[in-house]
Design a protein around this motif. Structure first.
Motif, PDB file in Angstrom:
ATOM      1  N   VAL A 134       1.214   5.181  -5.034  1.00 49.72           N
ATOM      2  CA  VAL A 134       1.913   4.584  -4.035  1.00 49.72           C
ATOM      3  C   VAL A 134       1.466   3.945  -2.798  1.00 49.72           C
ATOM      4  O   VAL A 134       1.542   2.968  -2.298  1.00 49.72           O
ATOM      5  N   GLY A 135       0.500   4.849  -2.087  1.00 50.68           N
ATOM      6  CA  GLY A 135      -0.195   4.492  -0.782  1.00 50.68           C
ATOM      7  C   GLY A 135      -1.189   3.077  -1.125  1.00 50.68           C
ATOM      8  O   GLY A 135      -0.984   2.291  -0.282  1.00 50.68           O
ATOM      9  N   TRP A 136      -1.864   3.118  -1.977  1.00 50.19           N
ATOM     10  CA  TRP A 136      -2.676   2.014  -2.273  1.00 50.19           C
ATOM     11  C   TRP A 136      -2.068   0.718  -2.696  1.00 50.19           C
ATOM     12  O   TRP A 136      -2.329  -0.563  -2.243  1.00 50.19           O
ATOM     13  N   THR A 137      -1.042   0.832  -3.511  1.00 48.50           N
ATOM     14  CA  THR A 137      -0.277  -0.446  -3.809  1.00 48.50           C
ATOM     15  C   THR A 137       0.515  -0.857  -2.652  1.00 48.50           C
ATOM     16  O   THR A 137       0.619  -2.098  -2.357  1.00 48.50           O
ATOM     17  N   ALA A 138       1.246   0.048  -2.121  1.00 49.26           N
ATOM     18  CA  ALA A 138       2.087  -0.437  -0.825  1.00 49.26           C
ATOM     19  C   ALA A 138       1.136  -1.088   0.343  1.00 49.26           C
ATOM     20  O   ALA A 138       1.425  -1.994   0.811  1.00 49.26           O
ATOM     21  N   LEU A 139       0.052  -0.446   0.750  1.00 51.24           N
ATOM     22  CA  LEU A 139      -0.893  -0.843   1.608  1.00 51.24           C
ATOM     23  C   LEU A 139      -1.467  -2.288   1.209  1.00 51.24           C
ATOM     24  O   LEU A 139      -1.498  -3.074   2.183  1.00 51.24           O
ATOM     25  N   GLY A 140      -1.794  -2.301  -0.205  1.00 49.39           N
ATOM     26  CA  GLY A 140      -2.338  -3.638  -0.393  1.00 49.39           C
ATOM     27  C   GLY A 140      -1.567  -4.838  -0.330  1.00 49.39           C
ATOM     28  O   GLY A 140      -1.872  -6.084  -0.168  1.00 49.39           O
ATOM     29  N   GLY A 141       0.030  -4.559  -0.537  1.00 51.59           N
ATOM     30  CA  GLY A 141       0.678  -5.673  -0.385  1.00 51.59           C
ATOM     31  C   GLY A 141       1.106  -5.966   1.082  1.00 51.59           C
ATOM     32  O   GLY A 141       1.478  -6.990   1.728  1.00 51.59           O
ATOM     33  N   PHE A 142       1.458  -4.670   1.642  1.00 48.89           N
ATOM     34  CA  PHE A 142       2.164  -4.838   3.301  1.00 48.89           C
ATOM     35  C   PHE A 142       1.011  -5.590   4.274  1.00 48.89           C
ATOM     36  O   PHE A 142       1.309  -6.396   5.301  1.00 48.89           O
ATOM     37  N   VAL A 143      -0.228  -4.836   4.285  1.00 42.64           N
ATOM     38  CA  VAL A 143      -1.159  -5.362   5.366  1.00 42.64           C
ATOM     39  C   VAL A 143      -1.443  -6.785   5.211  1.00 42.64           C
ATOM     40  O   VAL A 143      -1.385  -7.511   6.011  1.00 42.64           O
ATOM     41  N   PRO A 144      -1.855  -7.557   4.174  1.00 37.78           N
ATOM     42  CA  PRO A 144      -2.195  -8.846   4.007  1.00 37.78           C
ATOM     43  C   PRO A 144      -0.795  -9.716   4.196  1.00 37.78           C
ATOM     44  O   PRO A 144      -0.915 -10.882   4.855  1.00 37.78           O
ATOM     45  N   SER A 145       0.254  -9.253   3.742  1.00 37.59           N
ATOM     46  CA  SER A 145       1.810  -9.916   3.850  1.00 37.59           C
ATOM     47  C   SER A 145       1.935  -9.959   5.239  1.00 37.59           C
ATOM     48  O   SER A 145       2.469 -11.097   5.891  1.00 37.59           O
ATOM     49  N   VAL A 146       1.785  -8.885   5.976  1.00 39.38           N
ATOM     50  CA  VAL A 146       2.221  -8.972   7.416  1.00 39.38           C
ATOM     51  C   VAL A 146       1.143 -10.013   8.169  1.00 39.38           C
ATOM     52  O   VAL A 146       1.655 -10.805   9.186  1.00 39.38           O
ATOM     53  N   VAL A 179      10.831  -9.187  11.903  1.00 34.61           N
ATOM     54  CA  VAL A 179      11.406  -9.592  10.769  1.00 34.61           C
ATOM     55  C   VAL A 179      10.306  -9.440   9.775  1.00 34.61           C
ATOM     56  O   VAL A 179      10.481  -8.929   8.587  1.00 34.61           O
ATOM     57  N   ILE A 180       9.238  -9.961  10.091  1.00 36.14           N
ATOM     58  CA  ILE A 180       8.233  -9.822   9.220  1.00 36.14           C
ATOM     59  C   ILE A 180       7.526  -8.430   8.765  1.00 36.14           C
ATOM     60  O   ILE A 180       7.479  -8.151   7.618  1.00 36.14           O
ATOM     61  N   VAL A 181       7.578  -7.536   9.858  1.00 32.32           N
ATOM     62  CA  VAL A 181       7.082  -6.233   9.609  1.00 32.32           C
ATOM     63  C   VAL A 181       8.436  -5.277   8.812  1.00 32.32           C
ATOM     64  O   VAL A 181       7.989  -4.762   7.701  1.00 32.32           O
ATOM     65  N   ALA A 182       9.782  -5.777   9.083  1.00 34.98           N
ATOM     66  CA  ALA A 182      10.713  -4.839   8.565  1.00 34.98           C
ATOM     67  C   ALA A 182      10.656  -5.355   6.920  1.00 34.98           C
ATOM     68  O   ALA A 182      11.058  -4.707   6.199  1.00 34.98           O
ATOM     69  N   GLY A 183      10.724  -6.841   6.876  1.00 37.13           N
ATOM     70  CA  GLY A 183      10.772  -7.203   5.629  1.00 37.13           C
ATOM     71  C   GLY A 183       9.557  -7.056   4.500  1.00 37.13           C
ATOM     72  O   GLY A 183       9.935  -6.423   3.453  1.00 37.13           O
ATOM     73  N   ASN A 184       8.412  -6.439   5.074  1.00 33.72           N
ATOM     74  CA  ASN A 184       7.343  -6.166   4.236  1.00 33.72           C
ATOM     75  C   ASN A 184       7.409  -4.753   4.022  1.00 33.72           C
ATOM     76  O   ASN A 184       6.312  -4.164   3.138  1.00 33.72           O
ATOM     77  N   LEU A 185       8.281  -3.847   4.830  1.00 35.21           N
ATOM     78  CA  LEU A 185       8.345  -2.555   4.462  1.00 35.21           C
ATOM     79  C   LEU A 185       8.754  -2.268   2.967  1.00 35.21           C
ATOM     80  O   LEU A 185       8.486  -1.248   2.487  1.00 35.21           O
ATOM     81  N   PHE A 186       9.471  -3.229   2.293  1.00 28.98           N
ATOM     82  CA  PHE A 186       9.901  -3.056   1.129  1.00 28.98           C
ATOM     83  C   PHE A 186       8.523  -2.870   0.075  1.00 28.98           C
ATOM     84  O   PHE A 186       8.823  -2.659  -1.049  1.00 28.98           O
ATOM     85  N   TRP A 187       7.392  -3.237   0.550  1.00 26.34           N
ATOM     86  CA  TRP A 187       6.346  -2.760  -0.393  1.00 26.34           C
ATOM     87  C   TRP A 187       6.021  -1.293  -0.573  1.00 26.34           C
ATOM     88  O   TRP A 187       5.608  -1.060  -1.600  1.00 26.34           O
ATOM     89  N   LEU A 188       6.880  -0.609  -0.021  1.00 26.37           N
ATOM     90  CA  LEU A 188       6.854   0.875  -0.358  1.00 26.37           C
ATOM     91  C   LEU A 188       7.615   1.135  -1.458  1.00 26.37           C
ATOM     92  O   LEU A 188       7.202   1.702  -2.396  1.00 26.37           O
ATOM     93  N   LEU A 189       8.528   0.315  -1.761  1.00 24.33           N
ATOM     94  CA  LEU A 189       9.145   0.366  -3.245  1.00 24.33           C
ATOM     95  C   LEU A 189       8.308   0.015  -4.345  1.00 24.33           C
ATOM     96  O   LEU A 189       8.396   0.308  -5.373  1.00 24.33           O
TER      97      LEU A 189
END
Length: 502
Positions: free
Chosen positions: A280-292, A98-108
């Motif tokens: 897109v990439g740096w924004t999404a990674l910056g949120g996704f990696v630490p959040s997960v 659930v944590i990985v799936a929910g944080n995929l929304f960082w791509l948006l």
């Protein structure tokens, strides 16, 4: 005409702009190398509000966005959210999924950030293209300001709990007065960054990220040393109860990235030629990696300690020498995330139509958030409040994020920044009576669909029929996207590249 009163902008007449010093041989003054543009900008309060950023003032690289979002997502609230998933009855494997799936929304969140360099304006102005000048004021009042203040308060309440424990360790007796003082001090430190503005955020957040990464690396070592990697609850969930819990957990985790419909606020200073993939990439990674990582640490910790009292539980497995440093890290992480939230909320107040400087509007946000925080700490239960509010905000945030992303795709990310700042009746974005009906109707339909499917503070009829399975997130987003795409079909020619999209 933009609804903002700009702060004073130092020019070349400002002594700080081009300093001089005496030459050692002749005593004649000679110019020294002037500070770089980012250094000058970081040394003063940001002058720009919701006005258009001209090309001459654009600066920075997209990779700087990683630290901005990383620092904001190494925080106490993410740790709590991960722990809540296990407390609701999920196995560790289910919680991590659930944590990985929910944080995929960082791509948006990354997709929304694209509109910043394209327009040179913040998200609060760009959405005039979706809702119209007047319609966007309502959108900013609710989605832009009210929800931002709620998130500010929730994060502040979580940090205040950690800071209060730190104060107690220093020998100060707990009490309502101490709690109130702690809340005010943390809020004040947060607002200093928000008031100083964009350049200060860009300069400070890399060192903050490094400090937080080091602190949470120590936490990770302690958690992994005690976690039960094969954890399953005594009575595992199954059937409808399992699906209902998974859906609620997904909404809880996704509420984090979905709350940042304002990501263009922090990318708008980038040159318009900046790589779209990089933004897109740096924004999404910056949120996704630490959040997960942080959410996962919370879930892992819940297999070993009681995360219904996370502070006491974590202290029991952390090295004694590190406890105070950990509490300080939690406070620092919250200051980082709330500085972004307050910054965007200040822009939202300007976009609503309040004639006030950005630096002053941020202070209004802080006052409102402190009031809500004191209620959450002194009257309500923090964990229950956090879970309910984060899940309920998805009803609004899901459809609004989906609409924004859809508009970016339909327009091929072509936005006229100066035209967006025009609020007159002659504006291209005035539409019908100041409202863009396709946007307003699509948002209304998306929110209505989400409200029918929600199961948090109340249970919607669809959720009740499904035995409590909350489908508000996918329902709201899909209905909003579909309606907007259908309602704007007659205008599709105006949205093609090479046309002047309005």
């Amino acid at each position: 005409m933009a609804s903002t009163i700009p702060d004073p902008v130092p020019g070349r007449h400002d002594p700080a702009y081009a300093p001089v010093e005496a030459a050692p041989a002749t005593g004649a003054p000679r110019p020294v190398e002037a500070p770089s543009a980012p250094e000058r900008a970081a040394a003063r309060i940001e002058a720009h509000g919701i006005d258009h950023i001209p090309d001459a003032d654009r600066r920075g690289r997209p990779r700087e966005l990683f630290a901005v979002w990383a620092a904001a997502n190494v925080n106490y609230l993410s740790l709590l959210a991960g722990g809540v998933l296990v407390l609701t009855g999920l196995t560790l494997a289910q919680a991590l999924a659930v944590i990985v799936a929910g944080n995929l929304f960082w791509l948006l969140t990354g997709v929304l950030a694209l509109s910043g360099p394209a327009s040179g304006t913040p998200s609060e102005v760009i959405t005039r293209a979706i809702y119209g000048v007047r319609g966007n004021r309502v959108n900013n009042a609710v989605v832009g300001w009210a929800i931002s203040v709620c998130y500010f308060a929730l994060n502040l309440a979580a940090a205040a709990s950690a800071a209060t424990a730190l104060v107690e360790r220093a020998g100060i007796a707990p009490g309502d007065g101490v709690t109130a003082a702690v809340v005010v001090v943390i809020a004040a430190l947060t607002l200093v960054i928000s008031v100083w503005g964009h350049a200060a955020i860009m300069k400070l957040y890399l060192p903050i990220t490094l400090v937080l990464a080091l602190a949470f690396a120590v936490v990770a070592l302690s958690v992994f040393g005690h976690a039960d990697l094969s954890y399953r609850p005594a009575e595992p969930l199954g059937g409808t109860a399992l699906w209902a819990t998974l859906a609620a957990g997904l909404a809880l985790i996704a509420s984090g990235p979905l709350s940042y419909t304002t990501s263009a606020d922090f990318s708008r200073y980038l040159p318009r030629t900046t790589s779209k993939r990089a933004v897109v990439g740096w924004t999404a990674l910056g949120g996704f990696v630490p959040s997960v990582v942080v959410c996962s640490l919370g879930a892992l910790a819940a297999t070993a300690v009681d995360m219904s009292d996370p502070q006491t539980g974590l202290e029991s497995i952390l090295p004694g020498w590190f406890t105070s440093a950990f509490l300080l890290a939690l406070v620092l992480g919250t200051i980082a995330i709330n500085a972004l939230t307050a910054y965007s909320a200040g822009l939202a107040l300007q976009a609503v139509g309040l004639r006030i400087r950005r630096s002053y509007s941020v202070l209004v946000d802080g006052a409102a958030a402190v009031s809500l925080t004191l209620y959450a700490l002194l009257v309500s239960d923090l964990l229950d409040t956090m879970s309910d509010v984060l899940q309920l905000t998805v009803v609004l945030l899901g459809p609004s994020t989906a609409l924004y992303a859809t508009d970016i795709l339909l327009r091929r990310n072509r936005y006229d920044g100066p035209a967006l700042t025009d609020e007159s009746r002659g504006s291209r974005f005035w539409y019908t009576g100041g409202v863009h009906l396709p946007g307003a109707l699509a948002l209304t339909a998306g929110v209505a669909a989400a409200a029918l499917c929600v199961d948090t503070v109340y249970t919607g009829p669809v959720a009740a029929a499904l035995g409590g399975v909350d489908l508000s997130l996918p329902a709201g987003m899909l209905v909003a996207c579909g309606c907007y795409a259908l309602l704007t079909r007659p205008r599709r020619d105006a949205l093609r590249p090479g046309r002047d999209a309005a």
